[in-house]
Enzyme design. Structure first.
Site, PDB file in Angstrom:
ATOM      1  N   SER A 119       5.474  -5.042  -2.581  1.00  0.00           N
ATOM      2  CA  SER A 119       5.571  -5.995  -1.471  1.00  0.00           C
ATOM      3  C   SER A 119       5.563  -7.433  -1.972  1.00  0.00           C
ATOM      4  CB  SER A 119       4.380  -5.778  -0.523  1.00  0.00           C
ATOM      5  OG  SER A 119       4.281  -6.809   0.425  1.00  0.00           O
ATOM      6  N   TYR A 143      -4.498  -6.101   1.243  1.00  0.00           N
ATOM      7  CA  TYR A 143      -3.256  -5.320   1.156  1.00  0.00           C
ATOM      8  C   TYR A 143      -2.442  -5.747  -0.064  1.00  0.00           C
ATOM      9  CZ  TYR A 143       1.551  -3.935   2.030  1.00  0.00           C
ATOM     10  OH  TYR A 143       2.822  -3.445   1.887  1.00  0.00           O
ATOM     11  N   LYS A 147      -1.524  -3.618  -3.642  1.00  0.00           N
ATOM     12  CA  LYS A 147      -0.170  -3.424  -4.156  1.00  0.00           C
ATOM     13  C   LYS A 147      -0.047  -3.951  -5.580  1.00  0.00           C
ATOM     14  CE  LYS A 147       2.189  -1.394  -0.834  1.00  0.00           C
ATOM     15  NZ  LYS A 147       2.868  -0.096  -1.036  1.00  0.00           N
TER      16      LYS A 147
END
Length: 327
Positions: A119, A143, A147
């Site tokens: 991402s 988040y 990643k």
């Protein structure tokens, strides 16, 4: 290129299911692992589904060995930025724990290639645009940090045992399968285009715009939106790169062009001939003004260019899923 079985974790989800369709279209056989906690069984149409959690290392190993898998595409993850702030341990457990489990299984089953769904959240809030792959990765939320941790795990495993990988950093995935076989469904829904279309359809009372005083042309945030069909094509391009002996790589999947929140609202109102109830609210902490990809490396290394990601095309393909008629 002869057909081969590709294991797709999270293949019942939004992006994973579109990738499965593209794999089948190009002569590959997708095999889906998904626990269906957020995915949809009916989205698995192009190959078998094995309903297991990717954190179940023994079961994943069994599947890899049973089907003699040599290549894995890894999508299975929790993916809500706001939720990650409120429940960080859940995100580290599911995303990082899932990657560790998968890597153990891949090592035991002698998997030689992994394509990872990463991402642009790993970049955080960069000081310059567009964002190239050399940009310092300083994520601003759990988040993004999970990643980034998964990227680092993948590289370390590759250095240890020779497993090659492709890390694909998405910008804002949007749109739907233009043939109408798949759509975007999240619960809760947090993505701007589905929320805007739901508002246009009368399914929501209003659409909230967070911040109107950013240093952008109209004061609202600007993002790079890439059609999910283009993302699927990018994954198959990465697969072919690895199958042909290509080196491990990390690339952005984006368009190089940004659209503001107000631009999206105005385009939907124009296409759907409606007036949306819009409410302006305070900025959300950590929202950068602009996030736009530099897509050149994906073009140079994979021959990839986004061909379906014009804003009107994205909206036209997504609208029917939300009951919005566009002209």
């Amino acid at each position: 290129m002869s057909a081969s079985v590709i294991l797709v974790t999270g293949g019942a989800g939004f992006i994973g299911s579109h990738v499965c369709k593209q794999l089948a279209r190009e002569g590959f056989q997708p095999l889906v692992i998904d626990d269906l906690s957020t995915g949809h069984e009916e989205a698995v149409r192009w190959g078998p589904l094995v309903q297991i959690d990717v954190r179940d290392t023994d079961r994943v190993t069994e599947v890899l060995q049973q089907f003699q898998i040599e290549t894995v595409m890894h999508f299975a993850a929790s993916a809500y930025v706001g939720e990650s702030v409120m429940q960080p341990l859940r995100y580290y457990d599911n995303n990082v724990g899932g990657m560790i489990s998968l890597m153990k299984a891949c090592q035991q089953a002698d998997v030689s290639r992994v394509i990872f769904s990463s991402s642009c959240a790993t970049y955080g809030a960069p000081s310059h645009q567009p964002i190239g792959e050399e940009t310092l990765q300083t994520p601003t939320n759990p988040y993004g940090r999970t990643k980034l941790a998964c990227e680092q795990i993948l590289r370390d495993v590759g250095r240890a045992n020779g497993m090659r990988h492709a890390i694909l950093r998405y910008f804002n995935a949007a749109g739907c399968d233009p043939e109408g076989e798949l759509c975007e469904r999240h619960d809760p829904e947090t993505h701007i285009i589905p929320l805007a279309l739901m508002t246009a359809a009368g399914q929501r009372q209003q659409f909230s715009v967070f911040g109107r005083d950013y240093a952008t042309p109209d004061g609202t945030c600007v993002r790079d939106y890439i059609h999910v069909t283009d993302l699927a094509v990018g994954h198959v391009a990465a697969l072919k790169h690895l199958l042909s002996g290509g080196e491990s790589l990390s690339v952005n999947l984006g368009t190089g062009h940004g659209h503001s929140v107000l631009e999206i609202i105005n385009k939907i109102e124009q296409m759907a001939t409606c007036k949306m109830p819009v409410v302006f609210e305070d900025r959300r902490a950590g929202d950068p003004p602009i996030l736009v990809a530099d897509p050149d490396r994906a073009r140079d290394l994979l021959g990839f260019q986004a061909r379906h990601s014009q804003l009107e095309t994205i909206l036209r393909d997504a609208a029917p899923s939300f009951g919005v008629h566009v002209s």
